[in-house]
Motif scaffolding. Sequence first.
Motif, short mmCIF file in Angstrom:
data_model
loop_
_atom_site.label_atom_id
_atom_site.label_comp_id
_atom_site.label_asym_id
_atom_site.label_seq_id
_atom_site.Cartn_x
_atom_site.Cartn_y
_atom_site.Cartn_z
N ASP A 49 0.83 -1.21 0.00
CA ASP A 49 0.00 0.00 0.00
C ASP A 49 0.86 1.26 0.00
N SER A 50 2.04 1.17 0.59
CA SER A 50 2.95 2.32 0.66
C SER A 50 3.71 2.56 -0.65
N GLU A 51 3.58 1.63 -1.60
CA GLU A 51 4.25 1.74 -2.90
C GLU A 51 3.22 1.58 -4.01
N PRO A 52 2.51 2.64 -4.36
CA PRO A 52 1.45 2.51 -5.36
C PRO A 52 1.95 2.19 -6.77
N ASP A 53 3.21 2.45 -7.04
CA ASP A 53 3.77 2.15 -8.35
C ASP A 53 4.47 0.79 -8.31
N GLY A 54 4.09 -0.09 -9.20
CA GLY A 54 4.74 -1.37 -9.31
C GLY A 54 4.11 -2.45 -8.44
N VAL A 55 4.48 -3.69 -8.76
CA VAL A 55 4.02 -4.87 -8.02
C VAL A 55 5.20 -5.81 -7.84
N TYR A 56 5.04 -6.75 -6.94
CA TYR A 56 6.05 -7.76 -6.70
C TYR A 56 5.50 -9.12 -7.11
N LEU A 57 6.35 -9.92 -7.72
CA LEU A 57 6.05 -11.31 -8.00
C LEU A 57 6.77 -12.11 -6.92
N PHE A 58 5.99 -12.71 -6.01
CA PHE A 58 6.54 -13.48 -4.92
C PHE A 58 6.59 -14.95 -5.29
N TYR A 59 7.70 -15.59 -5.00
CA TYR A 59 7.92 -17.02 -5.23
C TYR A 59 7.82 -17.67 -3.86
N CYS A 60 6.84 -18.57 -3.70
CA CYS A 60 6.48 -19.05 -2.36
C CYS A 60 6.61 -20.57 -2.21
N ASP A 61 6.72 -21.00 -0.95
CA ASP A 61 6.67 -22.43 -0.63
C ASP A 61 5.20 -22.85 -0.48
N PRO A 62 4.91 -24.12 -0.18
CA PRO A 62 3.51 -24.56 -0.09
C PRO A 62 2.68 -23.86 1.00
N SER A 63 3.34 -23.28 2.00
CA SER A 63 2.63 -22.58 3.09
C SER A 63 2.56 -21.08 2.86
N TRP A 64 2.90 -20.63 1.66
CA TRP A 64 2.89 -19.22 1.27
C TRP A 64 3.95 -18.40 1.99
N ASN A 65 5.03 -19.04 2.41
CA ASN A 65 6.18 -18.28 2.89
C ASN A 65 6.94 -17.82 1.65
N VAL A 66 7.31 -16.55 1.64
CA VAL A 66 8.02 -15.98 0.49
C VAL A 66 9.48 -16.42 0.53
N ILE A 67 9.94 -16.98 -0.58
CA ILE A 67 11.33 -17.42 -0.71
C ILE A 67 12.16 -16.30 -1.35
#
Length: 98
Positions: A49-67
């Motif tokens: 929310d603090s960064e309205p420009d751009g998005v992140y592509l998160f690569y996650c494990d099966p429990s949705w922990n970001v790697i």
Amino acid sequence: MQSPPEFLGKARVLQFASLARSQPTGKTRHVVGGVEAKEFAALAIARYDSEPDGVYLFYCDPSWNVITDTWHEDVAAAIDQANFEFGLIRFQEFAPTE
């Protein structure tokens, strides 16, 4: 695969995808702590929310922990990156549960 939480860290999830039926293309390497990360279960596209420009592509494990993650100008660019790395990926819009 279960849906991700509404937030990964402080980033609000916009879309997500399972990698259960995908194989890496080998076109990109991810190095975390000096070690190549190869095992990802899912992807999430999220925005702080603090960064309205751009998005992140998160690569996650099966429990949705970001790697690891990559930054992109918009959702379309993040999806293009996912397709470049894993072939055609089907993302779902995130719908928070009440």
